[in-house]
Design a protein around this motif. Structure first.
Motif, short mmCIF file in Angstrom:
data_model
loop_
_atom_site.label_atom_id
_atom_site.label_comp_id
_atom_site.label_asym_id
_atom_site.label_seq_id
_atom_site.Cartn_x
_atom_site.Cartn_y
_atom_site.Cartn_z
N GLY A 31 0.80 -1.21 0.00
CA GLY A 31 0.00 0.00 0.00
C GLY A 31 0.84 1.26 0.00
N THR A 32 0.14 2.36 -0.06
CA THR A 32 0.79 3.66 -0.08
C THR A 32 1.27 4.07 1.31
OG1 THR A 32 -1.40 4.67 0.13
CG2 THR A 32 -0.49 4.47 -2.09
N ASP A 33 0.64 3.50 2.33
CA ASP A 33 1.04 3.71 3.72
C ASP A 33 0.55 2.51 4.52
OD1 ASP A 33 -1.72 4.23 4.70
OD2 ASP A 33 -1.52 6.11 3.59
N ARG A 34 0.83 2.48 5.80
CA ARG A 34 0.50 1.31 6.63
C ARG A 34 -1.00 1.13 6.88
NH1 ARG A 34 4.71 -1.65 7.07
NH2 ARG A 34 6.70 -0.64 7.38
N MET A 35 -1.80 2.09 6.42
CA MET A 35 -3.25 2.03 6.65
C MET A 35 -4.05 1.80 5.37
SD MET A 35 -3.06 2.50 9.86
CE MET A 35 -4.71 2.79 10.41
N THR A 36 -3.36 1.72 4.22
CA THR A 36 -4.04 1.66 2.94
C THR A 36 -3.46 0.58 2.04
OG1 THR A 36 -4.33 4.06 3.10
CG2 THR A 36 -4.78 3.06 0.97
N VAL A 37 -4.21 -0.49 1.81
CA VAL A 37 -3.78 -1.57 0.92
C VAL A 37 -4.29 -1.26 -0.48
CG1 VAL A 37 -4.01 -4.02 0.36
CG2 VAL A 37 -3.78 -3.31 2.75
N THR A 38 -3.35 -1.25 -1.43
CA THR A 38 -3.72 -0.98 -2.83
C THR A 38 -3.48 -2.16 -3.74
OG1 THR A 38 -1.53 -0.01 -3.24
CG2 THR A 38 -3.32 1.50 -2.62
N GLU A 39 -2.60 -3.10 -3.33
CA GLU A 39 -2.25 -4.22 -4.21
C GLU A 39 -2.06 -5.52 -3.44
OE1 GLU A 39 0.98 -3.80 -7.06
OE2 GLU A 39 0.86 -1.62 -6.86
N ASN A 40 -2.43 -6.60 -4.09
CA ASN A 40 -2.07 -7.94 -3.65
C ASN A 40 -0.85 -8.35 -4.45
OD1 ASN A 40 -2.08 -10.67 -2.77
ND2 ASN A 40 -3.32 -11.26 -4.51
N TYR A 41 0.18 -8.82 -3.77
CA TYR A 41 1.35 -9.38 -4.44
C TYR A 41 1.30 -10.88 -4.19
CZ TYR A 41 6.05 -9.68 -6.34
OH TYR A 41 7.14 -9.97 -7.14
N PRO A 42 0.73 -11.65 -5.14
CA PRO A 42 0.56 -13.10 -4.94
C PRO A 42 1.91 -13.82 -4.84
CG PRO A 42 -0.57 -12.35 -6.94
CD PRO A 42 0.26 -11.22 -6.45
N MET A 43 1.94 -14.81 -3.97
CA MET A 43 3.14 -15.64 -3.85
C MET A 43 2.74 -17.11 -3.82
SD MET A 43 5.92 -13.54 -1.66
CE MET A 43 5.02 -12.95 -0.26
N THR A 44 3.73 -17.94 -3.97
CA THR A 44 3.53 -19.39 -4.00
C THR A 44 3.68 -19.97 -2.60
OG1 THR A 44 4.50 -19.45 -6.21
CG2 THR A 44 4.36 -21.55 -5.03
N ASN A 45 2.73 -20.81 -2.22
CA ASN A 45 2.87 -21.59 -0.99
C ASN A 45 3.75 -22.78 -1.34
OD1 ASN A 45 2.69 -23.31 1.19
ND2 ASN A 45 0.45 -23.33 1.26
N ILE A 46 5.03 -22.69 -1.00
CA ILE A 46 5.96 -23.76 -1.41
C ILE A 46 5.72 -25.06 -0.65
CG2 ILE A 46 7.74 -22.21 -2.29
CD1 ILE A 46 9.30 -22.66 0.33
N ASP A 47 4.90 -25.02 0.42
CA ASP A 47 4.55 -26.25 1.14
C ASP A 47 3.41 -26.99 0.45
OD1 ASP A 47 6.47 -25.72 3.05
OD2 ASP A 47 5.06 -24.76 4.42
N HIS A 48 2.65 -26.29 -0.39
CA HIS A 48 1.49 -26.89 -1.08
C HIS A 48 0.61 -27.66 -0.10
CE1 HIS A 48 3.35 -25.70 -4.82
NE2 HIS A 48 4.46 -26.29 -4.43
N SER A 49 0.35 -27.05 1.04
CA SER A 49 -0.39 -27.70 2.12
C SER A 49 -1.77 -27.09 2.30
CB SER A 49 0.40 -27.55 3.43
OG SER A 49 -0.37 -27.99 4.53
#
Length: 132
Positions: A31-49
């Motif tokens: 986000g632009t600051d700690r109070m505002t989320v603007t984007e999801n940055y997807p990541m891989t669950n390497i445990d696949h659990s």
């Protein structure tokens, strides 16, 4: 404390979690600051659990680099609970090492998804943060 999240960021993580279920999904929320989320940055669950997740370290580094390049901050990390409530498990609390970020959990256990954020410091859930 109230955190705002853009509709596009929420839709992105919801679609990711629904697509990857029953495996837990994960990512960073930027986000632009700690109070505002603007984007999801997807990541891989390497445990696949279906019961826990681990980030890919290379993706974590790429996320930090991306945030810096775009003038964003990491507001928190998120993961899904495909079959359990939107609250930190004992493992989530034990692995919450950074007191400066929030921990978001998306539950797909009920018909309607439930999305909550938590401040976890020193092995304790300090606050359930309101999302607006």
């Amino acid at each position: 404390m109230k955190i705002s999240i853009s509709e596009s960021a929420y839709q992105s993580l919801l679609e990711q979690a629904q697509k990857e279920a029953p495996v837990e999904s994960c990512g960073y929320l930027l986000g632009t600051d700690r109070m505002t989320v603007t984007e999801n940055y997807p990541m891989t669950n390497i445990d696949h659990s279906e019961e826990h997740f681990s980030f890919d370290p290379k993706e974590q580094f790429a996320a930090v680099k991306y945030a810096r390049q775009h003038g964003l901050v990491i507001v928190g990390n998120w993961h899904s609970h495909p079959a359990s409530p939107s609250r930190p498990s004992a493992e989530d609390i034990r692995l919450a090492f950074d007191p400066n970020i929030l921990y978001f959990i998306l539950s797909l256990a009920d018909e309607k998804p439930v999305f909550n954020a938590f401040s976890i410091v020193g092995g304790e859930v300090k606050e359930k943060v309101q999302l607006r």
